[in-house]
Design a protein around this motif. Structure first.
Motif, PDB file in Angstrom:
ATOM      1  N   LEU A 104      -2.756   0.161  17.728  1.00 41.53           N
ATOM      2  CA  LEU A 104      -2.823   1.284  16.748  1.00 41.53           C
ATOM      3  C   LEU A 104      -2.291   1.544  15.543  1.00 41.53           C
ATOM      4  O   LEU A 104      -2.549   2.598  14.830  1.00 41.53           O
ATOM      5  N   THR A 105      -1.262   0.741  15.400  1.00 38.55           N
ATOM      6  CA  THR A 105      -0.333   1.105  14.209  1.00 38.55           C
ATOM      7  C   THR A 105      -1.023   1.055  12.960  1.00 38.55           C
ATOM      8  O   THR A 105      -0.582   1.992  12.034  1.00 38.55           O
ATOM      9  N   GLU A 128       0.798  -1.256   0.086  1.00 44.44           N
ATOM     10  CA  GLU A 128       0.104   0.104   0.123  1.00 44.44           C
ATOM     11  C   GLU A 128       0.838   1.230   0.092  1.00 44.44           C
ATOM     12  O   GLU A 128       0.107   2.412  -0.468  1.00 44.44           O
ATOM     13  N   PHE A 129       1.907   1.277   0.433  1.00 45.28           N
ATOM     14  CA  PHE A 129       2.571   2.376   0.850  1.00 45.28           C
ATOM     15  C   PHE A 129       3.936   2.721  -0.215  1.00 45.28           C
ATOM     16  O   PHE A 129       4.764   1.837  -0.419  1.00 45.28           O
ATOM     17  N   SER A 130       4.264   3.886  -0.569  1.00 47.16           N
ATOM     18  CA  SER A 130       5.465   4.012  -1.625  1.00 47.16           C
ATOM     19  C   SER A 130       6.222   4.877  -0.854  1.00 47.16           C
ATOM     20  O   SER A 130       6.752   6.008  -1.262  1.00 47.16           O
ATOM     21  N   SER A 165       3.080   7.881   6.558  1.00 46.52           N
ATOM     22  CA  SER A 165       4.347   7.857   7.210  1.00 46.52           C
ATOM     23  C   SER A 165       4.313   8.813   8.578  1.00 46.52           C
ATOM     24  O   SER A 165       5.003   8.281   9.471  1.00 46.52           O
ATOM     25  N   THR A 166       4.121  10.013   8.416  1.00 47.72           N
ATOM     26  CA  THR A 166       4.180  10.820   9.499  1.00 47.72           C
ATOM     27  C   THR A 166       3.349  10.196  10.935  1.00 47.72           C
ATOM     28  O   THR A 166       3.978  10.658  11.798  1.00 47.72           O
ATOM     29  N   ALA A 167       2.231   9.622  10.677  1.00 51.68           N
ATOM     30  CA  ALA A 167       1.591   8.952  11.724  1.00 51.68           C
ATOM     31  C   ALA A 167       2.418   8.078  12.469  1.00 51.68           C
ATOM     32  O   ALA A 167       2.168   7.872  13.804  1.00 51.68           O
ATOM     33  N   VAL A 168       2.858   7.111  11.669  1.00 58.25           N
ATOM     34  CA  VAL A 168       3.520   6.024  11.949  1.00 58.25           C
ATOM     35  C   VAL A 168       4.954   6.390  12.728  1.00 58.25           C
ATOM     36  O   VAL A 168       5.191   5.796  13.806  1.00 58.25           O
ATOM     37  N   ILE A 169       5.424   7.338  12.428  1.00 56.64           N
ATOM     38  CA  ILE A 169       6.736   7.982  12.873  1.00 56.64           C
ATOM     39  C   ILE A 169       6.340   8.617  14.321  1.00 56.64           C
ATOM     40  O   ILE A 169       7.019   8.361  15.308  1.00 56.64           O
ATOM     41  N   ALA A 170       5.213   9.189  14.182  1.00 53.68           N
ATOM     42  CA  ALA A 170       4.797   9.943  15.555  1.00 53.68           C
ATOM     43  C   ALA A 170       4.516   8.745  16.615  1.00 53.68           C
ATOM     44  O   ALA A 170       4.641   9.050  17.799  1.00 53.68           O
ATOM     45  N   LEU A 171       3.775   7.902  16.190  1.00 57.04           N
ATOM     46  CA  LEU A 171       3.437   6.886  17.062  1.00 57.04           C
ATOM     47  C   LEU A 171       4.424   5.898  17.543  1.00 57.04           C
ATOM     48  O   LEU A 171       4.657   5.525  18.781  1.00 57.04           O
ATOM     49  N   LEU A 204      -4.333   6.002   8.055  1.00 58.97           N
ATOM     50  CA  LEU A 204      -5.098   7.329   8.023  1.00 58.97           C
ATOM     51  C   LEU A 204      -4.108   8.537   7.914  1.00 58.97           C
ATOM     52  O   LEU A 204      -4.337   9.627   7.587  1.00 58.97           O
ATOM     53  N   GLY A 205      -2.885   8.240   8.465  1.00 62.22           N
ATOM     54  CA  GLY A 205      -1.655   9.399   8.534  1.00 62.22           C
ATOM     55  C   GLY A 205      -0.769   9.214   7.751  1.00 62.22           C
ATOM     56  O   GLY A 205       0.135   9.980   7.797  1.00 62.22           O
TER      57      GLY A 205
END
Length: 505
Positions: free
Chosen positions: A137-138, A85-87, A147-153, A144-145
């Motif tokens: 929650l990962t 899913e992610f580039s 790479s930015t959300a994953v980094i923050a988490l 939803l967010g």
């Protein structure tokens, strides 16, 4: 409503030595922490779609190119996987993998100091619980967010989990006598290997069957279950434990009473920060952690990018070196305690020899892997397994050395050394991401050479500065020290020398 202990077979539980229960539960605490930490390292291989340029640049193996090696696992060059899913490019992946350590290093020293004030039980439990919730929650954060959300988490996970090692170290200082330190300390901290083995091996299999999201749900749930057992079975101090027998409490008081106060009066920062053995220990931790985290975070990528194992095989083979490391850590800790108990070697020399083995072993393994063809996959996996396995001697070597130096400030010392070492966890994934842009064996050779140099240089520093003796500043109170040791209070701790030299062990 208070928990009713009498509902359980109390007599049976009282017969179990509670320091052994703590060691087992500590093992599972560290194991849970690491399984939640490493599952992303495997999952990210399936989360991210490789770009066409990276596929074309990578030296993917074919049956014809490696026919001479008889490698039965070789498969053809893969196509761009649209189900991923992610580039995220390599630099972004490096930042994601390192972001956990941004938070992790910040709470090391505060965690150790807080454990010395309020005890370690609830700090360890909090670290596991908050990491479990955030792990659950990962997937939502990624969807939803991005790479930015994953980094923050991941930063938040690091903040929560950063207190676990210092707090656990402080609990061990209250429960583990010196003659059992190598074995019980190794049992606890070797949970990192089993957590890594379990996390990597199971992740590959679970992802293949249920998708990458499933591993975060699985390990997050297991962490919460463990947290409940931790609250029921573990206590900060032997005298507080409802199942600790008087015989065990007296034994621990006899062996630890001369080195432990209920609460240190203050932290002797000047003495700590000018301690040569402590700085040697800091360098040793940095070197070990660089080698360890280079492989922990990026071995699955190496297995996929260079050796081209599928995700299931990738998980199992990435876990194999850590299984070897766990086995070596248990055997070497038993050997270390035997050498100490029988008086064959001093504590200082035991720490020196076992730490050197833990540095040279992986250095030789990485060097050998650097000069092998990517077609020699079996041989590469073998030398990496043997090399990483040798790192297991690190636990009876330098990992328990902070307990030697100062039982009273074991939490603070673990915070300092572990915090400094885990800077490697920040830098190594990011640097590896910058180096391995084309996924070639030559790029990974550079990665391995950097690790070899750091392992050797930091070990030389440790060998030159190590001490296995309790430092005079462990007793940050001259009168208290004199009273405990039955000596005149008009002499300073330095006049008595180190506590270890007094013959009381």
């Amino acid at each position: 409503m208070a928990f009713q202990w009498h509902m359980y077979p109390r007599k049976v539980l009282e017969k179990i030595k509670q320091r052994y229960v703590l060691a087992v539960m500590g093992f599972f605490a560290i194991g849970n922490a690491y399984s939640m930490r490493v599952c992303l390292s495997v999952a990210i291989v399936e989360m991210v779609a490789k770009s066409e340029s990276s596929i074309n640049n990578s030296s993917f193996l074919t049956t014809s190119t490696c026919e001479e090696y008889g490698d039965e696992f070789i498969y053809e060059k893969p196509e761009h996987n649209k189900s991923r899913e992610f580039s995220w490019d390599e630099e972004t992946q490096g930042i994601i993998l390192s972001s956990f350590f941004w938070g992790y290093v910040l709470t090391q020293v505060p965690g150790g100091m807080l454990a010395e004030k309020i005890g370690g039980k609830h700090l360890v439990g909090f670290g596991i619980f908050i990491t479990s919730i955030l792990t659950l929650l990962t997937p939502a954060a990624a969807h939803l967010g991005g790479s930015t959300a994953v980094i923050a988490l991941r930063v938040l996970e690091g903040l929560g989990e950063g207190v676990t090692y210092p707090a656990m170290n402080y609990m061990l200082a209250s429960w583990v006598p010196p003659n059992e330190r190598s074995v019980l300390g190794t049992i606890v901290y070797s949970g990192s290997q089993i957590g890594t083995v379990f996390g990597m091996a199971l992740s590959g299999n679970v992802i293949e069957k249920f998708g990458w999201e499933s591993v975060f749900y699985l390990f997050g749930a297991l962490g919460i279950i463990f947290y409940l057992f931790w609250l029921l079975l573990c206590y900060d101090d032997p005298s507080q434990h409802p199942f600790a027998m008087e015989e065990e409490i007296e034994y621990l008081e006899e062996h630890l009473g001369t080195k432990r106060r209920p609460k240190p009066i203050s932290t002797p920062w000047r003495a700590i920060l000018t301690s040569v053995p402590l700085w040697g220990l800091v360098f040793a931790q940095i070197g070990h952690d660089w080698g360890f985290y280079t492989l922990l975070n990026d071995l699955p990528k190496y297995m996929g990018d260079v050796l081209h194992f599928n995700i299931s095989m990738n998980g199992y083979l990435s876990a194999l070196p850590y299984l070897a490391m766990w086995a070596v850590s248990i055997l070497s800790s038993w050997l270390a305690d035997c050498l100490l108990t029988k008086g064959y070697l001093s504590t200082t020399n035991v720490r020196r020899i076992f730490s050197t083995t833990a540095s040279l072993g992986p250095a030789v393994g990485l060097l050998a892997a650097s000069y092998m063809s990517e077609c020699q996959r079996g041989a590469i996996v073998t030398v990496l397994t043997l090399g990483v396995g040798a790192m297991g001697t690190f636990y009876p070597g330098m990992k328990v050395n902070s307990l030697d130096l100062s039982p009273n400030y074991a939490g603070t010392l673990m915070g300092i050394t572990n915090g400094a070492g885990n800077v490697s966890g920040i830098l190594s994934p990011y640097i590896i991401g910058l180096i391995t842009t084309k996924h070639t064996p030559e790029e990974w050779k550079t990665v391995f050479f950097i690790s070899i140099a750091i392992l050797i240089v930091t070990n030389i520093i440790f060998v030159a500065t190590v001490s296995g003796e309790t430092q005079a500043w462990n007793e940050n109170d001259v009168n208290s020290m004199a009273t405990i040791k039955g000596l005149s209070s008009d002499k300073t701790p330095l006049e008595y020398g180190s506590i270890e030299n007094s013959g009381e062990d």
